[in-house]
Write a protein that holds these residues in place. Sequence first.
Motif, PDB file in Angstrom:
ATOM      1  N   ARG A   1       0.906  -1.222  -0.026  1.00  0.00           N
ATOM      2  CA  ARG A   1       0.127   0.045   0.104  1.00  0.00           C
ATOM      3  C   ARG A   1       0.795   1.281   0.061  1.00  0.00           C
ATOM      4  O   ARG A   1       0.381   2.148  -0.620  1.00  0.00           O
ATOM      5  CB  ARG A   1      -0.889   0.044   1.208  1.00  0.00           C
ATOM      6  N   LEU A   2       1.977   1.338   0.906  1.00  0.00           N
ATOM      7  CA  LEU A   2       2.735   2.542   1.019  1.00  0.00           C
ATOM      8  C   LEU A   2       3.407   2.630  -0.239  1.00  0.00           C
ATOM      9  O   LEU A   2       3.583   3.838  -0.895  1.00  0.00           O
ATOM     10  CB  LEU A   2       3.870   2.164   2.174  1.00  0.00           C
ATOM     11  N   SER A   3       3.971   1.699  -0.844  1.00  0.00           N
ATOM     12  CA  SER A   3       4.642   1.562  -2.248  1.00  0.00           C
ATOM     13  C   SER A   3       3.692   2.255  -3.490  1.00  0.00           C
ATOM     14  O   SER A   3       4.162   3.117  -4.076  1.00  0.00           O
ATOM     15  CB  SER A   3       5.043   0.514  -2.693  1.00  0.00           C
ATOM     16  N   ARG A   4       2.207   1.695  -3.353  1.00  0.00           N
ATOM     17  CA  ARG A   4       1.399   2.147  -4.428  1.00  0.00           C
ATOM     18  C   ARG A   4       1.218   3.492  -4.104  1.00  0.00           C
ATOM     19  O   ARG A   4       0.844   4.469  -5.136  1.00  0.00           O
ATOM     20  CB  ARG A   4       0.359   1.268  -4.228  1.00  0.00           C
ATOM     21  N   GLU A   5       0.660   4.119  -2.993  1.00  0.00           N
ATOM     22  CA  GLU A   5       0.507   5.428  -2.498  1.00  0.00           C
ATOM     23  C   GLU A   5       1.498   6.263  -2.858  1.00  0.00           C
ATOM     24  O   GLU A   5       1.167   7.426  -3.613  1.00  0.00           O
ATOM     25  CB  GLU A   5       0.153   5.577  -0.935  1.00  0.00           C
ATOM     26  N   GLU A   6       2.662   5.857  -2.702  1.00  0.00           N
ATOM     27  CA  GLU A   6       3.878   6.943  -3.089  1.00  0.00           C
ATOM     28  C   GLU A   6       4.145   6.874  -4.566  1.00  0.00           C
ATOM     29  O   GLU A   6       4.129   8.215  -5.130  1.00  0.00           O
ATOM     30  CB  GLU A   6       5.130   6.452  -2.647  1.00  0.00           C
ATOM     31  N   ALA A   7       3.622   5.942  -5.529  1.00  0.00           N
ATOM     32  CA  ALA A   7       3.574   5.838  -6.954  1.00  0.00           C
ATOM     33  C   ALA A   7       2.619   6.727  -7.332  1.00  0.00           C
ATOM     34  O   ALA A   7       2.924   7.616  -8.220  1.00  0.00           O
ATOM     35  CB  ALA A   7       3.717   4.558  -7.268  1.00  0.00           C
ATOM     36  N   ALA A   8       1.505   6.822  -6.843  1.00  0.00           N
ATOM     37  CA  ALA A   8       0.269   7.478  -7.189  1.00  0.00           C
ATOM     38  C   ALA A   8       0.432   8.951  -6.813  1.00  0.00           C
ATOM     39  O   ALA A   8       0.112   9.788  -7.558  1.00  0.00           O
ATOM     40  CB  ALA A   8      -1.199   7.042  -6.342  1.00  0.00           C
ATOM     41  N   LYS A   9       1.130   9.323  -5.638  1.00  0.00           N
ATOM     42  CA  LYS A   9       1.391  10.893  -5.379  1.00  0.00           C
ATOM     43  C   LYS A   9       2.337  11.170  -6.352  1.00  0.00           C
ATOM     44  O   LYS A   9       2.572  12.271  -6.742  1.00  0.00           O
ATOM     45  CB  LYS A   9       2.161  10.595  -3.976  1.00  0.00           C
ATOM     46  N   ARG A  10       3.360  10.480  -6.950  1.00  0.00           N
ATOM     47  CA  ARG A  10       4.144  10.942  -7.945  1.00  0.00           C
ATOM     48  C   ARG A  10       3.414  11.390  -9.221  1.00  0.00           C
ATOM     49  O   ARG A  10       3.904  12.356  -9.785  1.00  0.00           O
ATOM     50  CB  ARG A  10       5.355   9.868  -8.257  1.00  0.00           C
ATOM     51  N   VAL A  11       2.347  10.571  -9.570  1.00  0.00           N
ATOM     52  CA  VAL A  11       1.494  10.877 -10.746  1.00  0.00           C
ATOM     53  C   VAL A  11       0.898  12.326 -10.159  1.00  0.00           C
ATOM     54  O   VAL A  11       1.123  13.277 -11.244  1.00  0.00           O
ATOM     55  CB  VAL A  11       0.518   9.984 -10.910  1.00  0.00           C
ATOM     56  N   CYS A  12       0.183  12.378  -9.087  1.00  0.00           N
ATOM     57  CA  CYS A  12      -0.291  13.665  -8.715  1.00  0.00           C
ATOM     58  C   CYS A  12       0.543  15.113  -8.882  1.00  0.00           C
ATOM     59  O   CYS A  12       0.363  15.917  -9.020  1.00  0.00           O
ATOM     60  CB  CYS A  12      -1.041  13.415  -7.367  1.00  0.00           C
TER      61      CYS A  12
END
Length: 122
Positions: A53-64
């Motif tokens: 989850r943490l890894s996915r959320e960080e990746a999503a934040k990079r998109v944002c």
Amino acid sequence: MPHPPHQSLKVAAVPKPRVPARAEDGPWHAEAVCRRDEAGLFFAPSKEPTAARLSREEAAKRVCARCPVMVACREHALLQPEPYGVWGGLTAAERRVVLARMRRRSAELRQAPAAGPVAAAG
Ligand code: SF4
């Protein structure tokens, strides 16, 4: 987002197919870069391990972080409020913290004594 893949996902909180932009969506939706990414990046699958989850959320934040409508998206997610997923660079947990702070601040302002007249300068 026009959702980006988001609005269709907020109820179930699991990845679903993207939905096309609709006329009633706000203008910022058309600029959402997450349309081109996998919806699964922004919403947790069920029983997702914490590290994933943490890894996915960080990746999503990079998109944002490279999204031109991040502020509008964040405001939308806070106003709704959107209970799931990464919106405007914030996770659901981060949005809950922001909303709690906003509620506290609002309560403080309601309890503050009314300001007296402002003295003229000079
Ligand atoms: S800020 Fe993030 S979640 Fe919002 S539209 Fe942009 S990429 Fe999508």
